[in-house]
Design a protein around this motif. Structure first.
Motif, mmCIF file in Angstrom:
data_model
loop_
_atom_site.group_PDB
_atom_site.id
_atom_site.type_symbol
_atom_site.label_atom_id
_atom_site.label_comp_id
_atom_site.label_asym_id
_atom_site.label_seq_id
_atom_site.Cartn_x
_atom_site.Cartn_y
_atom_site.Cartn_z
ATOM 1 N N TRP A 69 1.034 -1.024 -0.152
ATOM 2 C CA TRP A 69 -0.134 -0.375 0.346
ATOM 3 C C TRP A 69 0.821 1.166 0.403
ATOM 4 O O TRP A 69 0.131 2.117 -0.293
ATOM 5 C CB TRP A 69 -0.540 -0.011 0.953
ATOM 6 C CG TRP A 69 -0.443 -0.344 2.122
ATOM 7 C CD1 TRP A 69 -0.024 -1.442 3.668
ATOM 8 C CD2 TRP A 69 -0.040 0.708 3.191
ATOM 9 N NE1 TRP A 69 0.647 -1.136 4.579
ATOM 10 C CE2 TRP A 69 0.963 0.290 4.723
ATOM 11 C CE3 TRP A 69 -0.384 2.464 3.427
ATOM 12 C CZ2 TRP A 69 1.093 1.458 5.719
ATOM 13 C CZ3 TRP A 69 0.146 3.479 4.977
ATOM 14 C CH2 TRP A 69 0.498 2.543 5.461
ATOM 15 N N ARG A 70 1.853 1.219 0.224
ATOM 16 C CA ARG A 70 2.875 2.368 0.206
ATOM 17 C C ARG A 70 4.398 1.929 0.568
ATOM 18 O O ARG A 70 4.932 0.722 0.226
ATOM 19 C CB ARG A 70 2.928 3.155 1.767
ATOM 20 C CG ARG A 70 3.388 3.128 2.224
ATOM 21 C CD ARG A 70 3.934 4.161 3.419
ATOM 22 N NE ARG A 70 3.601 3.484 5.193
ATOM 23 C CZ ARG A 70 4.080 3.907 5.480
ATOM 24 N NH1 ARG A 70 3.812 5.518 6.253
ATOM 25 N NH2 ARG A 70 4.126 3.122 7.265
ATOM 26 N N TRP A 105 -1.074 0.210 -6.077
ATOM 27 C CA TRP A 105 -0.838 1.528 -6.372
ATOM 28 C C TRP A 105 -1.159 0.864 -7.852
ATOM 29 O O TRP A 105 -1.589 1.168 -9.017
ATOM 30 C CB TRP A 105 0.888 2.116 -6.077
ATOM 31 C CG TRP A 105 1.561 1.618 -6.289
ATOM 32 C CD1 TRP A 105 2.158 1.212 -7.055
ATOM 33 C CD2 TRP A 105 2.663 1.039 -5.656
ATOM 34 N NE1 TRP A 105 3.137 0.037 -6.775
ATOM 35 C CE2 TRP A 105 3.306 0.566 -6.060
ATOM 36 C CE3 TRP A 105 1.623 1.320 -4.256
ATOM 37 C CZ2 TRP A 105 4.667 -0.947 -5.006
ATOM 38 C CZ3 TRP A 105 3.239 0.197 -3.170
ATOM 39 C CH2 TRP A 105 4.713 -0.391 -3.329
ATOM 40 N N LEU A 108 -5.656 -0.681 -8.187
ATOM 41 C CA LEU A 108 -6.347 0.174 -7.805
ATOM 42 C C LEU A 108 -7.947 -0.358 -6.806
ATOM 43 O O LEU A 108 -8.529 0.160 -6.089
ATOM 44 C CB LEU A 108 -6.860 1.134 -9.030
ATOM 45 C CG LEU A 108 -5.550 1.714 -9.552
ATOM 46 C CD1 LEU A 108 -5.816 2.488 -10.904
ATOM 47 C CD2 LEU A 108 -5.189 2.608 -8.190
#
Length: 244
Positions: A69-70, A105, A108
């Motif tokens: 997620w990051r 990313w 989505l």
């Protein structure tokens, strides 16, 4: 003498990594021997439902797999690895490879449901610390519509539903189950024998309260029906082996 204009070099940002470039494990062990059988039980029994919803096979299930997620250093610090999750409308194979992880990313589409199997006291799964706590990350970033916390030692499951950007605790129905309307199923606790172990297993039911069976359970059910029919035919003096 004319001078040649200086050519400026403009660097292009490196593309975000995909599932083939990110670690598929953080090197930790599975917490106990019950986790994998529990995941298999959930997947096996709900597969006919998902095949009906997605006749082209566009769905994937993660079992102890990372959801990135990051971007972090090291990369695995930017991922959560639910014990079980389901995402609809995405194929299980990406770029001709089985998924190593699920990269938000890149995809989505968030998971519809994420399930965590508690091995301690549940503090980690309920941690709402911003950017760190598992509950906060699911609620604010990954954002599955449903989040379940399964505590085998307590013989219970908590289910949360994302409503207006916040998780609300779902109330159990009259059967003690939790409804997951997009799938037309219910989630709850089933006390019984599976893979040689009797436990309060996490299982699915249909909207009418019928337990969703595994492949082995369905085969055993059909065998019992066939044996019962054969016994009735023999009572009538008919040999079932001679029937076409």
């Amino acid at each position: 003498m004319t001078s040649t204009p200086e050519i400026l070099s403009i660097s292009t940002p490196a593309p975000f990594p995909d599932h083939t470039q990110l670690p598929e494990s953080d090197g930790t062990f599975v917490k106990n021997f019950q986790e994998h059988p529990q995941s298999i039980l959930l997947t096996d029994s709900i597969t006919p439902v998902l095949q009906h919803i997605h006749p082209t096979g566009d769905y994937c299930i993660g079992q102890d797999s990372g959801i990135y997620w990051r971007m972090m250093d090291p990369p695995e610090k930017g991922a959560e690895a639910p014990d079980w999750f389901y995402v609809g409308n995405v194929p299980p194979v990406l770029n001709n490879q089985m998924r190593r992880s699920y990269v938000l990313w890149q995809e989505l589409i968030p998971p519809l449901i994420v399930l965590e199997f508690v091995s301690g006291n549940g503090e980690e799964e309920r941690d709402k610390t911003p950017w760190v706590g598992k509950f906060w990350v699911y609620e604010q970033v990954i954002r599955p519509a449903f989040y379940g916390i399964y505590e085998v030692q307590q013989s219970r499951v908590e289910v949360y539903h994302l409503v207006e950007n916040r998780y609300e605790l779902v109330t159990e129905n009259q059967r003690g189950h939790f409804s997951i309307p997009p799938l037309g199923v219910e989630l709850g606790i089933w006390q019984g024998l599976y893979q040689n172990v009797t436990l309060p297993w996490l299982r699915w039911w249909d909207a009418d309260g019928n337990l969703l069976l595994t492949g082995d359970e369905r085969a055993e059910q059909e065998k019992q029906r066939a044996d019962l029919l054969a016994a009735k035919l023999r009572e009538l003096g008919i040999d079932p082996d001679n029937l076409c």
